[in-house]
Scaffold this active site. Sequence first.
Site, PDB file in Angstrom:
ATOM      1  N   CYS A 193     -68.510 -69.288  -2.556  1.00 50.30           N
ATOM      2  CA  CYS A 193     -67.967 -70.503  -3.173  1.00 50.30           C
ATOM      3  C   CYS A 193     -68.957 -71.657  -3.040  1.00 50.30           C
ATOM      4  O   CYS A 193     -70.071 -71.566  -3.537  1.00 50.30           O
ATOM      5  CB  CYS A 193     -66.583 -70.825  -2.626  1.00 50.30           C
ATOM      6  SG  CYS A 193     -65.673 -72.008  -3.682  1.00 50.30           S
ATOM      7  N   HIS A 248     -63.953 -66.136  -4.336  1.00 45.98           N
ATOM      8  CA  HIS A 248     -63.679 -65.849  -2.926  1.00 45.98           C
ATOM      9  C   HIS A 248     -63.383 -64.356  -2.762  1.00 45.98           C
ATOM     10  O   HIS A 248     -62.264 -63.920  -3.047  1.00 45.98           O
ATOM     11  CB  HIS A 248     -62.470 -66.652  -2.441  1.00 45.98           C
ATOM     12  CG  HIS A 248     -62.743 -68.096  -2.232  1.00 45.98           C
ATOM     13  ND1 HIS A 248     -63.275 -68.597  -1.062  1.00 45.98           N
ATOM     14  CD2 HIS A 248     -62.584 -69.168  -3.055  1.00 45.98           C
ATOM     15  CE1 HIS A 248     -63.408 -69.908  -1.156  1.00 45.98           C
ATOM     16  NE2 HIS A 248     -62.999 -70.277  -2.356  1.00 45.98           N
ATOM     17  N   GLU A 300     -62.842 -62.794  -0.091  1.00 47.95           N
ATOM     18  CA  GLU A 300     -61.834 -62.621   0.957  1.00 47.95           C
ATOM     19  C   GLU A 300     -60.426 -62.882   0.456  1.00 47.95           C
ATOM     20  O   GLU A 300     -59.454 -62.568   1.140  1.00 47.95           O
ATOM     21  CB  GLU A 300     -62.163 -63.519   2.161  1.00 47.95           C
ATOM     22  CG  GLU A 300     -61.828 -64.984   2.009  1.00 47.95           C
ATOM     23  CD  GLU A 300     -62.855 -65.790   1.218  1.00 47.95           C
ATOM     24  OE1 GLU A 300     -62.747 -67.024   1.225  1.00 47.95           O
ATOM     25  OE2 GLU A 300     -63.762 -65.185   0.603  1.00 47.95           O
TER      26      GLU A 300
END
Length: 211
Positions: free
Chosen positions: A82, A192, A194
């Site tokens: 990011c 992202h 994750e």
Amino acid sequence: MSKRVVILDYGSGNLRSAQRAVERTGAEVAVTGDPHAALEADGLVVPGVGAFAACSEGLRAAGGDRVIGKRLAGGRPVLGICVGMQVLFDRGVEHGVASRGCAEWPGTVERLRAPIVPHMGWNTLRAPEGSRLFDGLGADERFYFVHSYGVLEWTLEPASPHIAPPLVTWSTHGTPFVAAVENGPLAATQFHPEKSGDAGARVLANWVGTL
């Protein structure tokens, strides 16, 4: 033997969610701002959320820019996520004010040209042939984005016909923007991983597999 990964703590980023996601790849993960640990790890993850200027200033104050430079000089892998990707570029422009980044890549991070900003939610990508980050993932996979700024033009010219050019992945929100880059030991994603479910987990596993 599991790989050692450091999530760089410089005051920005989803540190614990990134830690848990990378741990699920089987890597040994530490969250720290210690420069020595960041230099010695098999892989370094540079997260980032919020404003470009604040992240860049925080990274520089913590010596993170020097750590990234030293790792890359030695061919040691770094993954930006990011705003952790955005600060790898020359500069960011927010509200008409320019701030300098790490200048690992030329280019400017600017406001997305779209009817609705921020770009928040799931989107598809256009990954180039030969991508290692997106190996095993189809064109219909979706990844989670939340950002108002991005790199709209890739300007790095090939250094030599004998050196493989970076692999640039694109997505579109209003206009195309850079969604990921793979450039030797330096890789980064605007989305992202994750927060991107199984697809994001595969990206992280693919990256750890390169360490």
